[in-house]
Design a protein around this motif. Structure first.
Motif, PDB file in Angstrom:
ATOM      1  N   LEU A  11      21.703 -21.964 -30.115  1.00 12.78           N
ATOM      2  CA  LEU A  11      21.544 -20.571 -29.750  1.00 12.78           C
ATOM      3  C   LEU A  11      22.860 -19.640 -30.136  1.00 12.78           C
ATOM      4  O   LEU A  11      22.905 -18.473 -30.574  1.00 12.78           O
ATOM      5  CB  LEU A  11      21.520 -20.641 -28.300  1.00 12.78           C
ATOM      6  N   TYR A  12      24.176 -20.502 -30.452  1.00  4.29           N
ATOM      7  CA  TYR A  12      25.308 -20.019 -30.875  1.00  4.29           C
ATOM      8  C   TYR A  12      25.034 -19.522 -32.149  1.00  4.29           C
ATOM      9  O   TYR A  12      25.651 -18.462 -32.771  1.00  4.29           O
ATOM     10  CB  TYR A  12      26.559 -20.763 -30.875  1.00  4.29           C
ATOM     11  N   CYS A  15      22.686 -16.584 -32.348  1.00  2.00           N
ATOM     12  CA  CYS A  15      23.381 -15.277 -32.128  1.00  2.00           C
ATOM     13  C   CYS A  15      24.321 -14.804 -33.245  1.00  2.00           C
ATOM     14  O   CYS A  15      24.552 -13.655 -33.472  1.00  2.00           O
ATOM     15  CB  CYS A  15      24.376 -15.606 -30.820  1.00  2.00           C
ATOM     16  N   ASP A  16      25.036 -15.767 -33.883  1.00  2.00           N
ATOM     17  CA  ASP A  16      25.662 -15.449 -35.058  1.00  2.00           C
ATOM     18  C   ASP A  16      25.079 -14.478 -36.163  1.00  2.00           C
ATOM     19  O   ASP A  16      25.551 -13.659 -36.856  1.00  2.00           O
ATOM     20  CB  ASP A  16      26.496 -16.560 -35.826  1.00  2.00           C
ATOM     21  N   GLU A  19      24.249 -10.961 -34.963  1.00  2.00           N
ATOM     22  CA  GLU A  19      25.529 -10.339 -35.036  1.00  2.00           C
ATOM     23  C   GLU A  19      25.599  -9.919 -36.434  1.00  2.00           C
ATOM     24  O   GLU A  19      26.061  -8.745 -36.774  1.00  2.00           O
ATOM     25  CB  GLU A  19      26.676 -11.092 -34.631  1.00  2.00           C
ATOM     26  N   MET A  32      27.998  -9.910 -27.248  1.00  2.00           N
ATOM     27  CA  MET A  32      26.590 -10.437 -27.583  1.00  2.00           C
ATOM     28  C   MET A  32      26.448 -11.829 -27.220  1.00  2.00           C
ATOM     29  O   MET A  32      27.506 -12.605 -27.324  1.00  2.00           O
ATOM     30  CB  MET A  32      26.206 -10.280 -29.080  1.00  2.00           C
ATOM     31  N   ASP A  33      25.321 -12.184 -26.535  1.00  2.00           N
ATOM     32  CA  ASP A  33      25.181 -13.696 -26.178  1.00  2.00           C
ATOM     33  C   ASP A  33      23.563 -13.820 -26.415  1.00  2.00           C
ATOM     34  O   ASP A  33      22.762 -12.925 -26.083  1.00  2.00           O
ATOM     35  CB  ASP A  33      25.723 -13.767 -24.923  1.00  2.00           C
ATOM     36  N   LEU A  34      23.237 -15.110 -26.592  1.00  2.00           N
ATOM     37  CA  LEU A  34      21.871 -15.602 -26.448  1.00  2.00           C
ATOM     38  C   LEU A  34      21.775 -16.658 -25.226  1.00  2.00           C
ATOM     39  O   LEU A  34      22.376 -17.668 -25.349  1.00  2.00           O
ATOM     40  CB  LEU A  34      21.308 -16.194 -27.715  1.00  2.00           C
ATOM     41  N   PHE A  43      18.593 -12.052 -25.502  1.00  2.00           N
ATOM     42  CA  PHE A  43      19.561 -11.576 -26.490  1.00  2.00           C
ATOM     43  C   PHE A  43      20.262 -10.548 -25.430  1.00  2.00           C
ATOM     44  O   PHE A  43      19.469  -9.521 -25.448  1.00  2.00           O
ATOM     45  CB  PHE A  43      19.037 -11.059 -27.918  1.00  2.00           C
ATOM     46  N   PHE A  45      23.103  -7.836 -25.009  1.00  2.00           N
ATOM     47  CA  PHE A  45      24.166  -7.054 -25.809  1.00  2.00           C
ATOM     48  C   PHE A  45      24.684  -5.746 -25.060  1.00  2.00           C
ATOM     49  O   PHE A  45      24.103  -5.182 -24.215  1.00  2.00           O
ATOM     50  CB  PHE A  45      23.858  -6.656 -27.119  1.00  2.00           C
ATOM     51  N   SER A  54      18.907  -6.347 -22.785  1.00  2.00           N
ATOM     52  CA  SER A  54      18.492  -7.478 -23.356  1.00  2.00           C
ATOM     53  C   SER A  54      17.241  -7.519 -23.990  1.00  2.00           C
ATOM     54  O   SER A  54      16.493  -6.637 -23.584  1.00  2.00           O
ATOM     55  CB  SER A  54      18.488  -8.694 -22.266  1.00  2.00           C
TER      56      SER A  54
END
Length: 86
Positions: A11-12, A15-16, A19, A32-34, A43, A45, A54
């Motif tokens: 998930l990180y 997310c990258d 982005e 921003m996060d997942l 997602f 933001f 989201s």
């Protein structure tokens, strides 16, 4: 990279990729996060936490796909709306 499993590390990484895709299209958010819950990935933001938005999608439909492909398929159709939130 291929999205092979739903865990914190993947998930990180996804997310990258999200982005990077947004930055490529001149869209940036402060946060921003997942997150995954019950097979649904969100997602999240925002620039201001009280105005967070989201996008949700099913994790199982993403397994085995390139992360860059996932970003394009999910984010490209809504780029005009995302620009409104920057």
């Amino acid at each position: 990279m291929i999205f092979t499993t739903v865990n914190k590390e993947s998930l990180y990484e996804l997310c990258d990729v999200f982005e990077a895709f947004l930055i490529e299209h001149d869209i940036m958010f402060k946060h921003m996060d997942l997150r995954e819950e019950n097979g649904i990935i969100s997602f999240i933001f925002c620039n201001e936490p009280e105005k967070a938005r989201s996008i949700e999608f099913e994790a199982q439909h993403c397994l085995g796909l390139e992360m860059e492909y996932i970003a394009v398929e999910l984010l490209e159709p809504i780029l005009p709306r995302l620009r409104l939130f920057k």
